[in-house]
Write an enzyme that holds these catalytic residues in place. Structure first.
Site, PDB file in Angstrom:
ATOM      1  N   CYS A  53       0.798  -1.235   0.000  1.00  0.00           N
ATOM      2  CA  CYS A  53       0.000   0.000   0.000  1.00  0.00           C
ATOM      3  C   CYS A  53       0.832   1.287   0.000  1.00  0.00           C
ATOM      4  O   CYS A  53       0.427   2.293  -0.577  1.00  0.00           O
ATOM      5  CB  CYS A  53      -0.933   0.031   1.206  1.00  0.00           C
ATOM      6  SG  CYS A  53      -1.675  -1.555   1.618  1.00  0.00           S
ATOM      7  N   CYS A  56       1.689   3.750  -3.120  1.00  0.00           N
ATOM      8  CA  CYS A  56       0.720   4.715  -3.662  1.00  0.00           C
ATOM      9  C   CYS A  56       0.178   5.673  -2.589  1.00  0.00           C
ATOM     10  O   CYS A  56      -0.100   6.829  -2.871  1.00  0.00           O
ATOM     11  CB  CYS A  56      -0.454   3.976  -4.304  1.00  0.00           C
ATOM     12  SG  CYS A  56       0.018   3.150  -5.833  1.00  0.00           S
ATOM     13  N   HIS A  57      -0.011   5.173  -1.365  1.00  0.00           N
ATOM     14  CA  HIS A  57      -0.674   6.001  -0.336  1.00  0.00           C
ATOM     15  C   HIS A  57       0.311   6.742   0.566  1.00  0.00           C
ATOM     16  O   HIS A  57      -0.096   7.641   1.298  1.00  0.00           O
ATOM     17  CB  HIS A  57      -1.595   5.136   0.529  1.00  0.00           C
ATOM     18  CG  HIS A  57      -2.705   4.503  -0.258  1.00  0.00           C
ATOM     19  ND1 HIS A  57      -3.876   5.169  -0.568  1.00  0.00           N
ATOM     20  CD2 HIS A  57      -2.819   3.279  -0.830  1.00  0.00           C
ATOM     21  CE1 HIS A  57      -4.663   4.367  -1.283  1.00  0.00           C
ATOM     22  NE2 HIS A  57      -4.042   3.216  -1.457  1.00  0.00           N
ATOM     23  N   MET A 107      -7.918   2.314  -7.227  1.00  0.00           N
ATOM     24  CA  MET A 107      -7.482   1.358  -6.212  1.00  0.00           C
ATOM     25  C   MET A 107      -7.538  -0.067  -6.768  1.00  0.00           C
ATOM     26  O   MET A 107      -8.524  -0.469  -7.381  1.00  0.00           O
ATOM     27  CB  MET A 107      -8.412   1.514  -5.000  1.00  0.00           C
ATOM     28  CG  MET A 107      -8.346   0.408  -4.000  1.00  0.00           C
ATOM     29  SD  MET A 107      -6.875   0.476  -2.993  1.00  0.00           S
ATOM     30  CE  MET A 107      -7.103  -1.028  -2.057  1.00  0.00           C
ATOM     31  N   HIS A 343       6.601  11.787 -10.763  1.00  0.00           N
ATOM     32  CA  HIS A 343       6.819  10.336 -10.749  1.00  0.00           C
ATOM     33  C   HIS A 343       7.979   9.967 -11.677  1.00  0.00           C
ATOM     34  O   HIS A 343       9.124  10.172 -11.318  1.00  0.00           O
ATOM     35  CB  HIS A 343       5.511   9.626 -11.109  1.00  0.00           C
ATOM     36  CG  HIS A 343       5.536   8.170 -10.816  1.00  0.00           C
ATOM     37  ND1 HIS A 343       5.506   7.668  -9.544  1.00  0.00           N
ATOM     38  CD2 HIS A 343       5.615   7.086 -11.629  1.00  0.00           C
ATOM     39  CE1 HIS A 343       5.562   6.348  -9.574  1.00  0.00           C
ATOM     40  NE2 HIS A 343       5.627   5.968 -10.841  1.00  0.00           N
ATOM     41  N   HIS A 385       2.107   8.330 -17.583  1.00  0.00           N
ATOM     42  CA  HIS A 385       3.090   7.390 -17.019  1.00  0.00           C
ATOM     43  C   HIS A 385       4.064   7.024 -18.138  1.00  0.00           C
ATOM     44  O   HIS A 385       3.847   6.052 -18.869  1.00  0.00           O
ATOM     45  CB  HIS A 385       2.383   6.153 -16.456  1.00  0.00           C
ATOM     46  CG  HIS A 385       3.304   5.293 -15.625  1.00  0.00           C
ATOM     47  ND1 HIS A 385       4.301   4.513 -16.175  1.00  0.00           N
ATOM     48  CD2 HIS A 385       3.397   5.116 -14.285  1.00  0.00           C
ATOM     49  CE1 HIS A 385       4.955   3.887 -15.200  1.00  0.00           C
ATOM     50  NE2 HIS A 385       4.418   4.243 -14.043  1.00  0.00           N
TER      51      HIS A 385
HETATM   52 FE1  DHE Z   1       7.958   1.604 -10.845  1.00  0.00          FE
HETATM   53  C1  DHE Z   1      10.342   3.293 -12.709  1.00  0.00           C
HETATM   54  C2  DHE Z   1       7.873   4.194  -8.643  1.00  0.00           C
HETATM   55  C3  DHE Z   1       5.281   0.183  -9.281  1.00  0.00           C
HETATM   56  C4  DHE Z   1       8.259  -1.111 -12.852  1.00  0.00           C
HETATM   57  N1  DHE Z   1       8.880   3.425 -10.739  1.00  0.00           N
HETATM   58  C5  DHE Z   1       9.840   3.924 -11.612  1.00  0.00           C
HETATM   59  C6  DHE Z   1      10.273   5.203 -11.132  1.00  0.00           C
HETATM   60  C7  DHE Z   1       9.587   5.454  -9.967  1.00  0.00           C
HETATM   61  C8  DHE Z   1       8.715   4.344  -9.728  1.00  0.00           C
HETATM   62  C9  DHE Z   1       9.704   6.679  -9.087  1.00  0.00           C
HETATM   63  C10 DHE Z   1      11.308   6.091 -11.796  1.00  0.00           C
HETATM   64  C11 DHE Z   1      12.699   5.672 -11.397  1.00  0.00           C
HETATM   65  C12 DHE Z   1      13.789   6.517 -12.061  1.00  0.00           C
HETATM   66  O1  DHE Z   1      13.708   6.737 -13.273  1.00  0.00           O
HETATM   67  O2  DHE Z   1      14.707   6.967 -11.379  1.00  0.00           O
HETATM   68  N2  DHE Z   1       6.741   2.119  -9.266  1.00  0.00           N
HETATM   69  C13 DHE Z   1       6.886   3.215  -8.511  1.00  0.00           C
HETATM   70  C14 DHE Z   1       5.853   3.266  -7.483  1.00  0.00           C
HETATM   71  O3  DHE Z   1       5.765   4.114  -6.555  1.00  0.00           O
HETATM   72  C15 DHE Z   1       4.872   2.229  -7.804  1.00  0.00           C
HETATM   73  C16 DHE Z   1       3.685   2.913  -8.503  1.00  0.00           C
HETATM   74  C17 DHE Z   1       4.232   1.508  -6.624  1.00  0.00           C
HETATM   75  C18 DHE Z   1       5.190   0.784  -5.720  1.00  0.00           C
HETATM   76  O4  DHE Z   1       4.729   0.357  -4.642  1.00  0.00           O
HETATM   77  O5  DHE Z   1       6.344   0.616  -6.020  1.00  0.00           O
HETATM   78  C19 DHE Z   1       5.664   1.409  -8.838  1.00  0.00           C
HETATM   79  N3  DHE Z   1       6.949  -0.158 -11.038  1.00  0.00           N
HETATM   80  C20 DHE Z   1       5.906  -0.553 -10.294  1.00  0.00           C
HETATM   81  C21 DHE Z   1       5.465  -1.891 -10.652  1.00  0.00           C
HETATM   82  O6  DHE Z   1       4.562  -2.571 -10.095  1.00  0.00           O
HETATM   83  C22 DHE Z   1       6.234  -2.290 -11.859  1.00  0.00           C
HETATM   84  C23 DHE Z   1       5.313  -2.278 -13.093  1.00  0.00           C
HETATM   85  C24 DHE Z   1       6.822  -3.681 -11.787  1.00  0.00           C
HETATM   86  C25 DHE Z   1       7.973  -3.829 -10.838  1.00  0.00           C
HETATM   87  O7  DHE Z   1       8.982  -4.336 -11.245  1.00  0.00           O
HETATM   88  O8  DHE Z   1       7.821  -3.445  -9.681  1.00  0.00           O
HETATM   89  C26 DHE Z   1       7.237  -1.143 -11.933  1.00  0.00           C
HETATM   90  N4  DHE Z   1       9.082   1.177 -12.493  1.00  0.00           N
HETATM   91  C27 DHE Z   1       9.090  -0.028 -13.122  1.00  0.00           C
HETATM   92  C28 DHE Z   1      10.095  -0.012 -14.170  1.00  0.00           C
HETATM   93  C29 DHE Z   1      10.685   1.257 -14.138  1.00  0.00           C
HETATM   94  C30 DHE Z   1      10.032   1.981 -13.073  1.00  0.00           C
HETATM   95  C31 DHE Z   1      10.398  -1.163 -15.127  1.00  0.00           C
HETATM   96  C32 DHE Z   1      11.822   1.786 -15.021  1.00  0.00           C
HETATM   97  C33 DHE Z   1      11.322   2.133 -16.385  1.00  0.00           C
HETATM   98  C34 DHE Z   1      12.453   2.543 -17.294  1.00  0.00           C
HETATM   99  O9  DHE Z   1      12.387   2.176 -18.481  1.00  0.00           O
HETATM  100  O10 DHE Z   1      13.360   3.260 -16.852  1.00  0.00           O
END
Ligand code: DHE
Length: 566
Positions: A53, A56-57, A107, A343, A385
């Site tokens: 949680c 996001c929260h 949600m 983000h 996004h």
């Molecule tokens: Fe991410 C990038 C935050 C959930 C896969 N994700 C990012 C970035 C942030 C972020 C701040 C940018 C980083 C940077 O560039 O320095 N992500 C979050 C969250 O807060 C969120 C929404 C919820 C959480 O609890 O983490 C979240 N993210 C996910 C997933 O569920 C994903 C789809 C699968 C996973 O692996 O967790 C996911 N996020 C990614 C990926 C990137 C990413 C693959 C990098 C993308 C890229 O091409 O650079």
């Protein structure tokens, strides 16, 4: 992650403003006592809240992409009233329903992940005062630091014959491991332990070191020069993290690493080749609206190629920090007001402008890293996004940067400036959404192209419909009026259909830009795969699968990540 129950097409965000309106709300004297919980139930609630949680929260539950979940909203009033100032007060039964089924506001439904008992625990847990995790000091970082192989005991040159530039550092999300896959042979070279629910990897400027960060704040430094990739150092940044980047400016290659944390809200600077902690800077402070925020989390971080500078995006305050790392002891920082809920984001084609999604504000902020000023705040469709976005030349509007949307069924193209005299005619379009490419539904997370490609790939892993979540759509950049081609990644994987959705997520090009790798992200006990496509023919080239290939998500090609090619 935001949502699995998003409807096709536009997403109703009717519920979201509640979160933001409640951002600074404190519990009223009228409120009833929180539901009782045993110590054991509290411990379960705390663990699930952090794992599922807080992203996001927020740890303090003040809301960002997700709603405010402070007891003043989650708990019913003493007299049983359900509303206060027009705001709904929730209570256990209603909260159980929301947690189980999700909401239109974004949600996720948890009825297929949590048991009925766990849902009941969570409904009661979030009516209690939030647990505040401990702070994390420089000393805590130093105590956590493990230098496993000192620099003088590492190879002086690359020991393997592998083409390091075409290695894909691949997140195996739910196992807390990173797979290093040889892009030439498509064989798994090595699988290494990393942090909990490992998130992203970035490359050092030289391409020798991979830095991986887990959601538990553990950074793992992997040296690719050994015969087999080897972890040479680890350090904890805090208890919750998402981002790292290195120092990429000439003269500073591989010198520093910077990491951002969600908790505590701060960023830390380390030595690039050892992870020795050097400095921590808090991001607590005022929002763009001039209100104090106790938990402004660090979202994306990127390293400039034109200055010794990092672009650090602070989610809740909407402040973009340009941090000059040329003198770590006398840190100079430019603080740029943009919009709240920053983000993810990426460079424009010239790598002068950084474009970052202020996702719950439905805007993209563009920073001019040359002048150190905000270049534009662009209104977009709901919840942009971009991942890192995608840059290409639009036949009518010139250079554009693309972002998908979690909350709407479009890919937006934003015109970006160019200094080329022949591009002067495109200036009139700069920082405008010049076109919205139609997608069959919302729930997009990533878009990708490559300078050598004429394709733009877009996924929709957060769409609730199987027919959308398991596919990608490919647009032809030479003629965007043509309908995009549907690529059925799940079908192409040849794996048997599973009850749970297998999300086709995150595209990454090979070093030479001829292949596109897409993860088929199945359940923890299901077989997952990476499906490799020939970018020209859009035909499957190879399915990489293995019993150890569990929940693959992000993939980071060494060369493309080093050079920020997208
Ligand atoms: Fe991410 C990038 C935050 C959930 C896969 N994700 C990012 C970035 C942030 C972020 C701040 C940018 C980083 C940077 O560039 O320095 N992500 C979050 C969250 O807060 C969120 C929404 C919820 C959480 O609890 O983490 C979240 N993210 C996910 C997933 O569920 C994903 C789809 C699968 C996973 O692996 O967790 C996911 N996020 C990614 C990926 C990137 C990413 C693959 C990098 C993308 C890229 O091409 O650079």
């Amino acid at each position: 992650m935001q949502k699995r129950n998003v409807k096709s097409g536009a997403l109703s965000l009717a519920a979201l403003p509640l979160a933001f309106a409640g951002l600074f709300n404190t519990a009223s004297a009228q409120d009833a006592a929180p539901p009782a919980m045993t110590a054991e139930e509290k411990a379960v609630g705390k663990k699930i809240y952090f794992e599922r949680c807080a992203g996001c929260h927020g740890v303090l539950r003040k809301g960002a992409t997700g709603k405010n979940l402070e007891p003043s909203w989650t708990k019913k009033d003493k007299d049983g009233k359900e509303t206060s100032g027009g705001m709904l007060k929730l209570g256990t039964a209603r909260l159980e329903k929301i947690i189980a089924l999700g909401t239109e506001g974004g949600m996720v439904n948890y009825d297929d992940i949590l048991t009925k008992e766990e849902i009941n625990v969570m409904a009661r847990y979030i009516q209690n005062v939030p647990d505040v995790p401990p702070e994390f000091s420089l000393k805590d970082m130093q105590d956590s630091w493990k230098l496993i192989v000192p620099v003088d005991q590492r190879p002086k040159k690359q020991m393997s014959k592998i083409n390091l530039k075409n290695i894909f550092a691949t997140t195996l999300r739910d196992t807390g491991k990173l797979a290093l896959i040889d892009g030439d042979t498509k064989q798994i070279w090595e699988i290494l332990d990393t942090g909990y629910a490992v998130h992203i990897s970035r490359l050092s400027a030289s391409g020798r070191y991979v830095y991986t960060v887990g959601r538990d704040g553990l950074v793992t430094l992997i040296d690719l020069w050994f015969e087999k990739p080897t972890t040479v150092a680890t350090v904890k940044l805090g208890s919750d993290a998402r981002s790292v980047d290195t120092s990429k400016f000439k003269g500073y290659e591989d010198k520093y690493l910077v990491g951002g944390t969600y908790w505590p809200p701060q960023y830390s600077v380390m030595e690039g080749d050892t992870l020795k902690p050097l400095k921590i800077v808090s991001t607590r402070g005022m929002t763009v609206d001039g209100e104090y925020h106790p938990e402004p989390r660090v979202a994306s971080i990127v390293s400039s190629h034109i200055k010794p500078e990092w672009v650090i995006n602070v989610k809740e305050t909407g402040m973009i920090l340009l941090v000059d790392y040329s003198d770590i002891n006398n840190l100079k920082t430019t603080t740029i007001n943009s919009a709240k809920f920053l983000h993810d984001g990426g460079w424009d084609i010239t790598k002068r402008y950084f474009l970052v999604a202020a996702n719950a504000s439905h805007k993209v902020a563009a920073v001019d890293t040359k002048t150190g000023k905000l270049a534009a705040l662009v209104d977009t469709k709901k919840i942009p996004h971009p991942g890192r976005g995608a840059n290409f030349f639009h036949p009518k509007y010139g250079p554009v940067w693309a972002t998908g949307h979690l909350g709407d069924a479009v890919v937006s193209l934003i015109s970006t400036p160019s200094a080329k005299p022949e591009h002067a005619k495109f200036k009139q379009y700069n920082w405008k959404v010049v076109e919205e490419l139609k997608m069959p539904g919302a729930g997009n997370l990533f878009v990708k192209t490559h300078p050598k490609s004429h394709h733009l790939w877009a996924d929709m892993p957060m769409n609730p419909e199987r027919e959308n979540a398991e596919v990608n759509y490919v647009f032809d950049l030479r003629d965007l009026s043509k309908p995009p081609v549907k690529i059925d990644v799940a079908k192409d994987s040849g794996l048997p259909v599973t009850k749970a959705l297998r999300r086709a997520v995150h595209q990454e090009y090979s070093q030479d830009g001829t292949e596109v790798w897409i993860s088929l992200w199945g359940g923890k006990t299901d077989q997952s795969a990476i499906v490799v496509y020939d970018d020209k023919t859009l035909k499957v080239k190879k399915v990489i699968t293995d019993p150890k290939m569990i929940t693959p998500t992000g993939k980071f090609n060494v060369y493309n990540t080093m050079k920020d090619i997208y």
